[in-house]
Design a protein around this motif. Structure first.
Motif, PDB file in Angstrom:
ATOM      1  N   CYS A  76      -1.436 -13.987   3.228  1.00  0.00           N
ATOM      2  CA  CYS A  76      -1.104 -12.802   2.284  1.00  0.00           C
ATOM      3  C   CYS A  76      -0.746 -11.931   3.434  1.00  0.00           C
ATOM      4  N   LYS A  77       0.351 -11.073   2.981  1.00  0.00           N
ATOM      5  CA  LYS A  77       0.629  -9.911   3.881  1.00  0.00           C
ATOM      6  C   LYS A  77       0.787  -8.594   3.238  1.00  0.00           C
ATOM      7  N   ILE A  78       0.304  -7.538   4.133  1.00  0.00           N
ATOM      8  CA  ILE A  78       0.414  -6.133   3.473  1.00  0.00           C
ATOM      9  C   ILE A  78       1.485  -5.507   4.054  1.00  0.00           C
ATOM     10  N   MET A  79       2.094  -4.779   3.047  1.00  0.00           N
ATOM     11  CA  MET A  79       3.466  -4.024   3.232  1.00  0.00           C
ATOM     12  C   MET A  79       2.811  -2.461   3.228  1.00  0.00           C
ATOM     13  N   GLU A  80       2.825  -1.815   4.227  1.00  0.00           N
ATOM     14  CA  GLU A  80       2.528  -0.274   4.568  1.00  0.00           C
ATOM     15  C   GLU A  80       3.692   0.524   4.034  1.00  0.00           C
ATOM     16  N   LEU A  81       3.723   1.132   3.139  1.00  0.00           N
ATOM     17  CA  LEU A  81       4.548   2.191   2.660  1.00  0.00           C
ATOM     18  C   LEU A  81       4.141   3.653   2.934  1.00  0.00           C
ATOM     19  N   ALA A  82       2.849   3.716   3.149  1.00  0.00           N
ATOM     20  CA  ALA A  82       2.209   4.993   3.056  1.00  0.00           C
ATOM     21  C   ALA A  82       2.476   5.611   4.542  1.00  0.00           C
ATOM     22  N   SER A  83       2.279   7.048   4.688  1.00  0.00           N
ATOM     23  CA  SER A  83       2.367   7.421   6.189  1.00  0.00           C
ATOM     24  C   SER A  83       0.906   7.603   6.560  1.00  0.00           C
ATOM     25  N   ALA A  84       0.876   8.204   7.940  1.00  0.00           N
ATOM     26  CA  ALA A  84      -0.150   8.068   8.630  1.00  0.00           C
ATOM     27  C   ALA A  84      -1.448   8.899   7.557  1.00  0.00           C
ATOM     28  N   PRO A  85      -2.707   8.658   7.873  1.00  0.00           N
ATOM     29  CA  PRO A  85      -3.301   7.658   8.710  1.00  0.00           C
ATOM     30  C   PRO A  85      -3.212   6.479   8.033  1.00  0.00           C
ATOM     31  N   TYR A  86      -2.437   6.146   7.183  1.00  0.00           N
ATOM     32  CA  TYR A  86      -2.204   4.730   6.526  1.00  0.00           C
ATOM     33  C   TYR A  86      -3.252   4.139   5.729  1.00  0.00           C
ATOM     34  N   GLY A  87      -3.026   2.970   5.053  1.00  0.00           N
ATOM     35  CA  GLY A  87      -3.909   2.641   4.041  1.00  0.00           C
ATOM     36  C   GLY A  87      -5.133   1.797   4.834  1.00  0.00           C
TER      37      GLY A  87
ATOM     38  N   ASN B 202       0.847  -1.339  -0.090  1.00  0.00           N
ATOM     39  CA  ASN B 202       0.150   0.042  -0.005  1.00  0.00           C
ATOM     40  C   ASN B 202       0.875   1.196   0.156  1.00  0.00           C
ATOM     41  N   THR B 203       0.507   1.976  -0.888  1.00  0.00           N
ATOM     42  CA  THR B 203       1.118   3.446  -0.982  1.00  0.00           C
ATOM     43  C   THR B 203       0.357   4.630  -0.853  1.00  0.00           C
ATOM     44  N   VAL B 204      -0.967   4.520  -0.359  1.00  0.00           N
ATOM     45  CA  VAL B 204      -1.999   5.502  -0.236  1.00  0.00           C
ATOM     46  C   VAL B 204      -2.332   5.741   1.108  1.00  0.00           C
ATOM     47  N   PRO B 205      -2.204   7.000   1.437  1.00  0.00           N
ATOM     48  CA  PRO B 205      -2.250   7.318   2.835  1.00  0.00           C
ATOM     49  C   PRO B 205      -3.751   7.400   3.390  1.00  0.00           C
ATOM     50  N   CYS B 206      -4.540   6.659   3.116  1.00  0.00           N
ATOM     51  CA  CYS B 206      -6.071   6.940   3.726  1.00  0.00           C
ATOM     52  C   CYS B 206      -6.497   5.470   3.633  1.00  0.00           C
ATOM     53  N   HIS B 207      -7.572   5.270   4.550  1.00  0.00           N
ATOM     54  CA  HIS B 207      -8.283   3.764   4.534  1.00  0.00           C
ATOM     55  C   HIS B 207      -8.712   3.328   3.479  1.00  0.00           C
ATOM     56  N   ILE B 208      -7.836   2.708   2.418  1.00  0.00           N
ATOM     57  CA  ILE B 208      -8.660   1.955   1.233  1.00  0.00           C
ATOM     58  C   ILE B 208      -8.778   0.720   1.332  1.00  0.00           C
ATOM     59  N   ILE B 209      -8.182   0.134   2.550  1.00  0.00           N
ATOM     60  CA  ILE B 209      -8.068  -1.357   2.720  1.00  0.00           C
ATOM     61  C   ILE B 209      -8.990  -1.605   3.996  1.00  0.00           C
ATOM     62  N   GLY B 210     -10.473  -2.139   3.487  1.00  0.00           N
ATOM     63  CA  GLY B 210     -11.429  -2.392   4.412  1.00  0.00           C
ATOM     64  C   GLY B 210     -11.457  -3.766   4.632  1.00  0.00           C
ATOM     65  N   GLU B 211     -12.843  -3.904   5.410  1.00  0.00           N
ATOM     66  CA  GLU B 211     -13.038  -5.473   5.808  1.00  0.00           C
ATOM     67  C   GLU B 211     -13.336  -6.327   4.481  1.00  0.00           C
ATOM     68  N   GLU B 212     -13.979  -5.660   3.587  1.00  0.00           N
ATOM     69  CA  GLU B 212     -14.277  -6.356   2.361  1.00  0.00           C
ATOM     70  C   GLU B 212     -12.854  -6.816   1.743  1.00  0.00           C
ATOM     71  N   ILE B 213     -11.890  -6.220   1.770  1.00  0.00           N
ATOM     72  CA  ILE B 213     -10.576  -6.661   1.117  1.00  0.00           C
ATOM     73  C   ILE B 213     -10.006  -7.516   2.135  1.00  0.00           C
TER      74      ILE B 213
END
Lengths: 283, 283, 283, 283
Positions: D228-239, D209-220
């Protein structure tokens, strides 16, 4: 010890660069049939000293009778050539077989076939760059956008695939051998059983064949995406019947003897280093 | 025909993934010494049916006496194992030699050493990814900025170099064999005689050794750039004397048995497909 | 709401693929001057409905008088075109300026110039693939063996360099801007001040120019390696005086408007998606 | 004109390498709070000459009160620092804002924020190499075998994706912007609308993830492949909401401030060249 004189007989652009390379290395070189201006048969007799090194082309002969000499108006027969050689000469040639091989053996003239395992590996890399060049000529989309099928996963397939994946292309290797499919997967390709190509053919923009037998039949041809092209990298009898392809109006891009056409300088220098290394060991 | 039951004895993470893989493929599998909870020696006797397939680790043994069993508190001797097998079993193992080999032969138990030429090629690719991982851990600069020397150009060197050049690194291959140097040049590396490393050593940020004999001596160590590190990918006796490196305060990164540590899933699946293919042919 | 009819006027292969693309998307499309069989001026008047969308080529005009129409025997003037349009039409065009721009403004006809920052970036990638194709045509060695100089490090230089480094080539970027030199280094190139090219010129087999002003003068030309070629990717006034290059017998490979020649399908589809996205927003 | 003395205040490994770099360039440098042995507040006052150049870290401050000083037991407040500076000083700092910015302005002390557009681009490349290192740590398969989803296609996403595709990985970019999707396709990725991730999530082994807002929700999260692992590259408030991920037992790899951790030498040198270039212009 003084260097032995070298006579290059026949050959294509590769041998011209080979001559350049060995000349720079300080060898005393003459050539026959490599340039239209240098093929005077009588001259040839004078060129070949009793301990001269003879370099024949790759392949040395195609018809088992004469040496390959595309740049020359004349030609020289294996017979005539052998009549000029003796045991003290040393012959280098590519794919030495048939008449030439038996004559060299019976006259006990030492020879080296430089088209060996080592060379074939390098030739595969050169073939891959030629294939990339031809591929870019035949597509009207940006390379990474296409979907590519590669049939077989031998040397040429591996090197060609490596260039495509280096450029982030989507490549699927179709191979019978499960171990080769694992190799392809490790290199970032998809891999499937060869038999699966018939039902998946319509997925691909380009099919690159490296298998020298008719594995691409009507089932596959009839299932191809409109405009899909087949690039033929295999040697005879080829991966398909070209007339059959025409019947299904599938373009076949015939890509043969690429190293001599597109990377002759590199090919010539590789042969040159090979020969120089051999001669240095002698000294 | 019903599938033969499989017993995995010993092994590391690769065998755990191998077990997962073969289970998914529908095989009846049990394991011994692969998890701390599954090593009850009596249980083992019960596990092995008269026509069971036995899978031993890679390597099967390190001391020529016991099977490699890093996850288990116990161990099992080759002796004990052989006492449980008969001619109807089939044994798969990696690097089957010495005592194990002779016992299998004399008792005429069929076996397959899965550590063969095909596997070694794949192992080299996995080793290269492990090497990349370790390399990224030990540098404080962006990968493409470094200058890399690779000694030797065998399988592991070729695959490791391929990853570095894919990431646009500047790689110089030092190899004795001129034909290998040509191969390296065709892959976009610079290539030099191994002997040239001593005078060029100071050029490099990282030296990656793949030659299993002491080719890196005082001349090279004393000429290295401050902070240069040596990554050792070769097996014993290794490319240098580690104490000597310490004397010249050159860090040596010991990178051994990488596939089992960093890509066990892929390694296990490759072994699994290999075994499954073999068993399918039988059926 | 029903889709507006679209009329494509003029253009090259890109517009032909654009037409195909939009047709597949279900738009009602006609074209004028895009195929020799479809340019009947009276027909044009009929084609353009009162709310039709007009698509002009890239560039829309070269002479500030007529629309670019390479496939047509006729031509249409900006004057004539404007006489057929009204405020309810919508005009897409590439590089809308000069006469065309002022006429559209004064008649208040809405228009979109699709040759914007976003498109220019994509065009640079397409240009790079065209450059790779032409480069492979002009070298007689395997790509990774050459040494390449790239002058400038703007969009086209970055994308072209990226393809070369992906194929493990040795690339040196010559740029005035120190920040761009840092960018080049991070991408695995060497980077030097532009002024250093004159003394280093003899190092390179190919010089790829992307700077549209005469930065390559006698000093550089006179210092080039025999057989070195210059690939000109920049637009007028170009990176050098072509006559001067001839004087120093340095071959110049003129590589202009590559996307339209070598990747028209991809270019056409990019323009198509851009237009479709715009029209969908409207609906 | 003599070079101005430089005082580096605070910072991480990057500033240590920056100090090394500028020292080699012949600058007279002292540092405060960059090594545990060099932070004596009184010493600081003596260090700062009336025309000294001050270099602050990146970021200069995190709490809007004190300068970032991870290697020091003490700390220094913006207040105290400002009390030591005058109009003849010159301040370099990364992300100069808030209190520090207003104080510099009101006291009319010239300053340069080196965290500008040019630097951010380079930082994205360094971030990508850090991401590759962390990725290799967290996977147990060979890199090209995995399927990767990248959310967003800004600078960091582009550079990270470029490394993955260079290593022949299968990358799908999920982005809202259709123009960015076209960019991704041209780079050899697949590209889809961000909204499609929820139904395709199960396809991927790693989501970057490189998007700094909650785009990854329960559905995903609920549709992800086991392991599967999520690598968080975005800054707060994170993806995504990290607790939510835990609820679905999806591992999140937090990969923050990578350039300072994994490529400090390169980062420090880039900052150093930037500062040196600025100071040379002055002279």
């Amino acid at each position: 010890m003084k260097k032995r004189s070298i006579v290059i007989i026949g050959g294509d652009k590769r041998q011209r660069y080979l001559k350049e390379y060995l000349t720079e290395k300080g060898y005393d070189i003459s050539s026959y049939g490599l340039f239209d201006w240098d093929d005077d048969t009588d001259k040839l007799k004078g060129m070949i000293g009793e301990d001269s090194v003879i370099i024949l082309p790759l392949p040395a002969t195609r018809n088992d009778k004469t040496i390959v000499m595309p740049f020359s108006k004349r030609e020289i027969s294996i017979d005539r050539l052998m009549s000029l050689l003796c045991k003290n000469n040393l012959v280098f040639g590519g794919i030495i077989k048939g008449e030439l091989l038996s004559r060299l053996r019976e006259t006990e003239i030492p020879f080296v076939d430089y088209y060996d395992k080592d060379f074939i590996e390098k030739n595969a890399v050169l073939t891959a760059f030629g294939a990339l060049k031809i591929l870019l000529e035949h597509i009207d989309f940006a390379l990474p956008i296409g979907k590519y099928a590669v049939t077989g996963y031998g040397r040429v397939a591996k090197e060609t695939t490596a260039l495509l994946t280096a450029l982030s292309c989507d490549v699927t290797v179709f191979a019978r051998n499960p171990s080769q499919r694992d190799d392809a997967i490790l290199k970032g390709c998809y891999a499937k059983e060869l038999t699966e190509l018939s039902c998946e053919a319509h997925e691909f923009d380009i099919v690159i064949n490296t298998v020298p037998c008719h594995i691409i039949g009507e089932e596959i041809l009839s299932n191809m995406k409109k405009g899909c092209k087949i690039m033929e990298l295999a040697s005879a009898p080829y991966g398909l019947d070209f007339d059959l392809a025409r019947k299904y109006s599938v373009d076949v891009i015939k890509a043969f003897s690429l190293p001599g056409k597109y990377t002759p300088k590199t090919a010539g220098e590789i042969i040159g280093r090979r020969i120089a290394t051999h001669l240095q060991k002698e000294e």
